[in-house]
Each structure stands twice: as structure tokens, then as C-alpha cells.
Design a protein around this motif. Structure first.
Motif, PDB file in Angstrom:
ATOM      1  N   PRO A 119       0.816  -1.224   0.000  1.00 21.92           N
ATOM      2  CA  PRO A 119       0.000   0.000   0.000  1.00 21.92           C
ATOM      3  C   PRO A 119       0.844   1.267   0.000  1.00 21.92           C
ATOM      4  N   ILE A 128       1.890   1.997  -3.531  1.00 14.92           N
ATOM      5  CA  ILE A 128       0.716   2.451  -4.278  1.00 14.92           C
ATOM      6  C   ILE A 128       0.408   3.910  -3.938  1.00 14.92           C
ATOM      7  N   ASP A 131      -2.132   3.242 -11.048  1.00 16.93           N
ATOM      8  CA  ASP A 131      -3.179   2.218 -11.094  1.00 16.93           C
ATOM      9  C   ASP A 131      -2.588   0.850 -11.422  1.00 16.93           C
ATOM     10  N   ARG A 189      -0.779  -0.537  -8.496  1.00 16.08           N
ATOM     11  CA  ARG A 189      -1.758  -1.034  -7.531  1.00 16.08           C
ATOM     12  C   ARG A 189      -2.291  -2.400  -7.957  1.00 16.08           C
ATOM     13  N   ASP A 213      -1.606  -5.421  -5.439  1.00 18.08           N
ATOM     14  CA  ASP A 213      -2.744  -5.788  -4.597  1.00 18.08           C
ATOM     15  C   ASP A 213      -3.119  -7.243  -4.892  1.00 18.08           C
TER      16      ASP A 213
END
Lengths: 298, 538
Positions: free
Chosen positions: A214, A217, A285, A288, A292
Motif C-alpha cells: 500500500p 501504491i 493504477d 496497484r 494488490d
């Protein structure tokens, strides 16, 4: 089944190591927009690093015989109202944008990381008080917070970085804390506690590495926001000051007054801001999506 | 009027008429009654007290509510010496060797609330301006240093007694901020006029919506019969220049009285053609460069001289006048005035030499001699106003770069900018300005006298020779002697001691809707704002 009957092909079935190019093609297939964003980011960084080589003119030099000269062979993107080459200012403006963007993002996210993990680790009253303070900071929109910071610290590149960094801290701290809360309950953290490691060691060696996804990101998302914030503050006359080349400042200086007679004064810096923010957002994006686990499994 | 002043008036008038392109057409037109004049104002007034404030943001929306004792002739606004009566009946001839001025007042003038306006009101007003109590701020107190007393032998007579004869007195009286206030209101509370408007001018019934507008309606009891021609006015506040230009373009407003840059003029003329009229004038306003004498290395005259020697004023005038509201090269006196330096005299001063290469070579030599290294950095303090502050500031940085100085610009909103100049005093070099209303060089140059006497000199220097020259000029009526002393003062200020520097004088460009009549451009954005003579040809 006898051991000899085991398929011999197991040895030959080991996964092949992909070359960098193959890996890139694989990522490009899965994240074409992310790769496009990454290309814009790399282009910006290269522009920032090699601005002195790329720019044909000194970005602050005023050419008194070429006020608002239209785009052409001499000045590729024209000149502004003070006779300065727009292309050179955009190239050097990338340096300001990248510098402000990366420094504000990395420092803001870095401080947020430490505070977020610390808050999650200690919990209790410390966490309660800390989160309420974060709530106060986060109740203000990013631009309002940055404006307030500029009002306190003043204008100039260094102060703009501080003004943008501070609003980023609670945003990163909040996201990192939520991940850190689950990490805190992991057996290896309990194990580290039980053998008497210091709080600092547990936080830095055992928790921080596990909230990096995170964190990264957030950084990629912050860079685009920081560039936009810097441009906004400069446009409002509260950020970087003349004659420093900065995209928002270029809009502030000429966009309105010369919108009709010399639209290139506003169009090209506007495009540069749009493209840079677009690039960083696409890249963020993609990062991420790749980091993720939930999105990755989809 | 002496011949020099006539020349100034004539040249200003010709300039304005040429830019108008109207010749004598204006005078021939018969005013029409009615209509509301809408105009845009770039800023809101900090308070409503004209005696305290110094900004056009007060004059433009508030001056129409007030009378003055004397004023510059609105029909001859380009002549700085044409001062006529407003509340008085006749311009007085000084008596007592030039030390006494006796004004007779109009009869039957009343304030908006019906109270009669008498000599006591004029005395109370000027006592507040000239001899303010300790807790009252009077921005123009220094302009009346020659006044000994204000007396009222009867209700219709006001007598000003001077300490010495001074040709600067009448222009000081005509300053457009000297609103005549009601004696009773001042006696009740000297701060009353900061938050209230009550005058005897051409307009009344002030209506204000903070952040939006101030409106006024015609005063039916106004003492100039038949005036004002307008039914009312509406001052609309719009901070952004683009908004103000668009307001005129879209006919949401008819005029902005401060001044637009050349590009806005060109855009409006291109878009509106004959529906727009442009009036232009030299402007009694100039941006200064103020080095901080309290701070090293700016306490060194060699460094200060290098700063001014680097600046190409002659070229700058040519180039910057295309993009900013600056144009005329001049010294410390409004260009064209009989007391101003002519081109030959200017070219003898540091920073005005005709040979720019020689000037910059000398600047570099001086810096080297003073031990200033190549690439020396300092900060230029500037005001966050585009026209012309930020443009001139950016240009100056480019000029100083030519002699190896690396200058950063610190731009601040007006409040913090003034705090830096007046309170913090921690700047290296700052942009500063000297904007005046009535052209009155004898007092306008008070900006350059010593810190302890000027009140508006922020460089922090003391130079008694300059002070003596200033006093001597103000205590003689001999213009030749005044001129000689002015040249000496200018030489010290701009060259020998390089105490502070002039950039370029401003140039006022007013593009307005052609239906606005009866308003004439003047050399100051403070003047001619009562609007009693303005009418709409619609």
C-alpha cells in the motif's frame, strides 16, 4: 507405484526463467495503460534530468524581439509574453514538477508510513489520539490544506514542497495503519515481541516491510497529485515564483491575458500538466493492480 | 500658470487627445440625464475613511459620495495645475506674503442626513488630516507640513495659515482623499468614518454588499445644479483582470478606472470596434527598487550602484510597454513636469547611460571591487500583483543576471508585502512604488528623504543633504532654484549614493464603452472620480 515409475518429465517441466523483454511484454499485455503511463513517467524523468541538454534556450532568458512569437522553426512551441521559449520552459518545468512531485510524495508517504505503522503497533490511547488528529487533517480537502500551509510557510519551491507534503502524511498514515493493524496480529510479530526485540526494531524490521505494497501504491498516486497541486498553487500565484519555469506558473502568467492572441502560451503547459498527471495516475493504477493480491487474483 | 507647467499641461492634453482620436468632439456633446454607470474595481476598500487610506480601491467606489474643498478640474483633467473650487466659491489669492489662504464656502450645502455643511466641518476635516490625534492614522499628514493652523472666523470662511509660503499647499489641498466630514460625527467618534459613509457629494444612499458591490444614487440636493447626470452608479468588485476585461466586453460594466495592460486594450478594441473608446495618459506612478541599507552587502554604495547600472531603462521602456502598464523613462519627478529631468540630464545618471555595455561593465567592476562573487544570490521582495509589479520584477531579475547576479523573487500578497517593508524590514532588495494623485513633485519626492522624516521610505537610510534640499525646495517659490535643487537631490538619490532607484513610470490605458461620456483620463487613477460630470450616451 514403484519409484522408478515416476514420470521423468518432472525434471524437464521446471518453469523457464523469462527474459526481461518477455516480462515486459507480459506486463504490457496485461497492463497496456500502465505501460503507457510508465512511458510518460520515464519521459518526464528523462526530461527533468537532461533539461539542460534538451532545451534549446535558457528558460529564463527574455527575448525582447520575440514577445508571443507563434510556434515555428525557431521556437517550436512559440514564446510567452516575455519572449521566453515555451518549449524550453516546459522541459525545465518538468524538472520542477518531478522534483516537487517526488520529494513531496516520498517524504509525505515516508512520514505517513512511520506514523501509520507506529499508531497501529502501539494501539490504545496513542492510536486513538493519533487517529483523531489525522481525522482533523483529513477533513480538509487536499488543495485547501495545501493553501493553508502556503499561507503559513510562504511561497517558493522549498515551501511548496512542505505545503504539499504535510497534507499527504495523514492520508498515507491512515491507509498504512489499516494494513499494519492486521500485520500486528501476525504470529511473527508476537514472536519478535516475546524474544524482547525493541519497538523500533519490530516496527522497522517486521512490520514496515509487510506494508510496503500500500505504501508504494500511495507514493505513485501521490506523485500525480503533487504535480497537480504544485501547478494549482503556482497558478494561484502561491507556489513557485517567476522566473522559475513551472507549468502552473506558465498558465498563471499568460493563459488568461493571451488566450485569444497567443493561445500557445496556455495550451502547451496545460497539455504538459494533463499528460503528466494522466501518466502518473495510469502508472499508479497499474502498480496497484500488480501489488494488490485481490486485484492480482482477478 | 508658468510656461513650464503650461508645456506639461499642453503635452499631456495633446497625448490624451491623440489617443482618444476624438479631437474636440467631446466638448460639443450635450450631456444626457439618467442611467446607472457600472464600473469594475480590482479591490475592495480596506475601510471607508479617505483620510486614512491610500488606495484607489477606496477612491473609486467612495469618492462619489463626498465633496472636497478644492479639486482638480474634471473637465481639464490632464492639466495638473488646473485646480478649481468644489465647496469653496473662489480660489483664493494668498495674502500675508503667501502665508494665508482664505476660502469662502458655498451656502446651503448639506450632508446626506440634512445637516448643514459649514466651515466647522472643513476645519474638523483638515484638523484630522493635518493634526491627527495619537490614535488616528492620517496618510497625508506629511503633505501639510507647511500648515500652522486652520481657523474659522465664521460659518462660511476657512483660513489656512502657513509657516512659510509653499507652492505645494494648494495641490495638497486638492488631493482626492481629503473628503469633507461632518464635524459632529468626528466629535462623536473620530473612527466613525472608517465604517460609515456620510458626505455631501454628487451621490448618496450608499449600499454595500461585501465582496460584490457598492452602489450609490444621485443626490437630489447636490450643490452643482443639474448634476450629477447619472441616476446612480454601481462599483463591482472583481479581483481577476480577465473578469474585469470580460465584464466590459460583455457590457456588464462600462469602464475600469485603474488601467489595463496593452494586450487587454487590443483585445477589447478588436472585439468591440467603435463601441470601445481608449483614453491613455502618462501616469503619476512609478515602481522603485529599494535596496535594504540595513543589510549587507546593500549597505555598500558600490553594490547599490551596480544594481542600478545593470538596468536597461531605455530598452525596457520600449519592450515592456508592449506587455505592461509601464512606459516612460524618468527620474524622481513625474516625466514632462518642469521640475523633471530631461533626457540629456537623465543620461548623466547611473542606470540611464546611453551606452549599456559600458554601464554593465562598470557594474561588474563595482561588484568585483566590493567583493561580490559571480552568481551572488539575493531575494527580490515583490507584491503579488501582475501589472506591473510581477512583470517588472521578472524583467529586473533578467537584467541583474546580465551582471552575474542570481536573483530569486519572493512574491507576497499586499498585506505581508507591506509587513516586510514596514515591520520586518528583513528584505534584501524590494520593489516599492510611489503613486501620487495631484502632480506635486515638491512633495511627491518625500519618498526619498531620510527614514525618520519620510514615513514612506523603506530603504532605511538617512541622508541629511537630501533632507535639506527637500526642505529648501519647499520653502521657495523660485522654480529655477527648485529645479536646481531637484537635480542635485536626484543626483544623490539615483547616482552618487544610489539610495533607491526608479524603474519606469507607469502608463495609464483606459478602454471603456463608448457610451460613457464626460469622464476624462488624468495622470492619476486617484483623480477625477466624483463622477458628477459623467453621463451615458444611451
Amino acid at each position: 507405484m514403484a519409484i522408478s515409475e515416476l514420470p521423468t518429465s518432472v525434471e524437464t517441466a521446471a518453469p523457464r526463467r523469462r527474459t526481461a523483454w518477455q516480462q515486459f511484454k507480459r506486463v504490457a499485455r496485461r497492463q497496456p495503460l500502465g505501460v503507457a503511463g510508465g512511458a510518460i513517467v520515464i519521459l518526464m524523468i528523462l526530461m527533468a534530468i537532461f533539461a539542460d541538454v534538451i532545451a534549446p534556450y535558457d528558460p529564463t532568458a527574455m527575448n525582447y524581439s520575440a514577445f508571443t512569437a507563434p510556434p515555428g522553426t525557431e521556437f517550436w512551441l512559440g514564446t510567452d509574453q516575455m519572449g521566453r521559449d515555451v518549449f524550453s520552459r516546459i522541459v525545465h518545468g518538468a524538472r520542477t514538477a518531478v522534483f516537487v512531485g517526488f520529494v513531496a510524495s516520498i517524504v509525505g508517504a515516508g512520514i505517513g508510513l512511520v506514523l501509520g505503522v507506529g499508531s497501529a503497533y502501539f494501539g490504545g490511547k496513542i492510536d486513538l489520539v493519533f487517529q483523531r488528529v489525522m481525522d482533523i487533517f483529513m477533513s480538509f480537502p487536499l488543495i485547501i490544506m495545501a493553501l493553508a500551509m502556503v499561507a503559513i510557510f510562504g511561497t517558493g519551491v522549498d515551501k511548496v514542497i512542505v505545503a504539499i507534503t504535510i497534507p499527504f502524511i495523514p492520508r498515507c498514515a491512515r491507509v498504512v495503519r489499516s494494513t499494519a493493524l492486521s500485520v500486528r496480529e501476525m504470529p511473527y510479530v508476537d514472536a519478535a515481541r516475546s524474544i524482547g526485540y525493541s519497538h523500533t526494531r519490530i516496527i522497522l524490521r517486521h512490520m514496515v516491510p509487510n506494508v510496503m505494497a500500500p505504501f508504494l501504491i500511495m507514493i505513485t498516486a501521490f506523485v500525480g497529485q503533487a504535480i497537480l497541486l504544485e501547478a494549482s498553487l503556482s497558478y494561484l500565484g502561491l507556489g513557485v515564483q517567476e522566473p522559475t519555469p513551472a507549468w502552473g506558473l506558465m498558465l498563471q502568467g499568460g493563459a488568461e491575458l493571451y488566450a485569444e492572441s497567443a493561445p500557445w502560451v496556455a495550451i502547451f503547459p496545460g497539455l504538459a500538466i494533463t499528460l503528466a498527471v494522466f501518466g502518473f495516475n495510469l502508472f499508479g493504477d497499474a502498480v496497484r493492480d500488480m501489488l494488490d493480491p485481490k486485484l492480482r487474483s482477478q | 500658470m508658468n510656461s513650464g507647467l503650461k508645456t506639461l499641461a499642453a503635452s499631456l492634453a495633446v497625448g490624451a487627445a491623440l489617443s482618444l482620436g476624438l479631437g474636440g468632439a467631446i466638448a460639443a456633446e450635450t450631456p444626457k440625464k439618467g442611467g446607472v454607470l457600472k464600473f469594475v474595481v480590482p479591490a475592495e476598500p480596506p475601510s471607508f475613511d479617505g483620510h486614512r487610506e491610500t488606495t484607489f480601491a477606496l477612491v473609486h467606489p467612495i469618492a462619489p459620495f463626498y465633496s472636497l474643498l478644492v479639486k482638480q478640474n474634471p473637465q481639464n483633467s490632464m492639466d495638473p495645475t488646473d485646480i478649481i473650487c468644489d465647496l469653496c466659491t473662489e480660489m483664493p489669492k494668498p495674502t500675508d506674503g503667501g502665508k494665508t489662504y482664505t476660502f469662502k464656502l458655498r451656502k446651503g450645502v448639506t450632508f446626506e442626513d440634512g445637516a448643514p455643511l459649514t466651515a466647522a466641518d472643513v476645519k474638523a476635516t483638515y484638523d484630522k488630516i493635518i493634526f491627527p490625534p495619537a490614535d488616528i492614522s492620517s496618510a497625508r499628514k506629511a503633505y501639510f507640513v507647511m500648515v500652522e493652523s486652520v481657523e474659522t472666523p465664521d460659518d462660511e470662511t476657512v483660513v489656512f495659515k502657513l509657516k512659510y509660503p509653499s507652492s505645494a499647499f494648494i495641490p495638497a489641498l486638492a488631493m482626492p482623499f481629503n473628503f469633507i466630514y461632518d464635524d459632529a460625527k468626528l466629535a462623536q467618534d473620530m473612527h466613525w468614518y472608517e465604517k460609515n459613509i456620510l458626505g455631501s457629494g454628487p451621490f448618496q444612499k450608499a449600499e454595500r454588499q461585501a465582496g460584490a458591490f457598492i452602489k450609490g444614487t444621485a443626490n437630489p440636493n447636490y450643490y452643482e445644479k443639474g448634476k450629477p447626470y447619472l441616476d446612480g452608479f454601481e462599483a463591482i468588485f472583481a479581483k481577476k483582470e480577465s473578469l474585469r476585461v470580460q465584464a466590459i466586453r460583455g457590457d456588464r460594466a462600462a469602464i475600469e478606472f485603474r488601467g489595463f495592460p496593452p494586450q487587454s486594450r487590443d483585445d477589447l478594441v478588436k472585439a468591440l470596434g467603435k463601441d470601445i473608446t481608449v483614453q491613455e495618459s502618462d501616469w503619476n506612478c512609478v515602481l522603485l527598487i529599494t535596496p535594504n541599507h540595513r543589510k549587507k552587502p546593500f549597505d555598500d554604495v558600490r553594490v547599490r550602484r551596480a544594481l542600478t547600472l545593470a538596468v536597461d531603462r531605455w530598452g525596457g521602456s520600449q519592450y515592456l510597454s508592449k506587455i505592461a502598464i509601464v512606459k516612460t523613462v524618468g527620474g524622481i519627478v513625474f516625466p514632462g513636469h518642469p521640475l523633471a529631468a530631461n533626457k540629456e540630464e537623465l543620461q548623466q545618471l547611473a542606470g540611464y547611460w546611453p551606452d549599456l555595455a559600458k554601464s554593465r561593465a562598470e557594474a561588474k567592476r563595482l561588484l568585483k571591487e566590493a567583493g561580490i562573487p559571480e552568481g551572488f544570490k539575493f531575494v527580490l521582495n515583490n507584491r503579488a500583483v501582475d501589472q506591473p509589479y510581477k512583470i517588472v520584477g521578472t524583467w529586473l531579475i533578467d537584467q541583474w543576471k546580465q551582471i552575474g547576479l542570481a536573483v530569486e523573487q519572493q512574491v507576497q500578497p499586499t498585506g505581508p508585502f507591506y509587513d516586510t517593508l514596514r515591520k520586518k524590514q528583513d528584505f534584501d532588495v524590494s520593489i516599492d512604488f510611489n503613486c501620487q494623485s495631484v502632480v506635486n513633485p515638491l512633495l511627491d519626492v518625500s519618498k526619498f528623504i531620510s527614514e525618520d522624516t519620510s514615513g514612506s521610505q523603506y530603504g532605511g537610510y538617512t541622508n541629511r543633504e537630501v533632507d535639506e534640499l527637500f526642505n529648501a525646495m519647499n520653502q521657495t517659490d523660485d522654480q529655477a532654484a527648485q529645479r536646481e535643487k531637484m537635480r542635485r537631490m536626484e543626483k544623490i538619490v539615483l547616482d552618487e549614493e544610489a539610495l533607491g532607484f526608479i524603474t519606469m513610470w507607469w502608463y495609464r490605458i483606459i478602454p471603456h464603452r463608448s457610451y460613457v461620456k464626460g469622464w476624462n483620463v488624468s495622470p492619476s487613477h486617484y483623480l477625477n472620480q466624483q463622477l458628477a460630470d459623467v453621463w451615458l450616451d444611451q
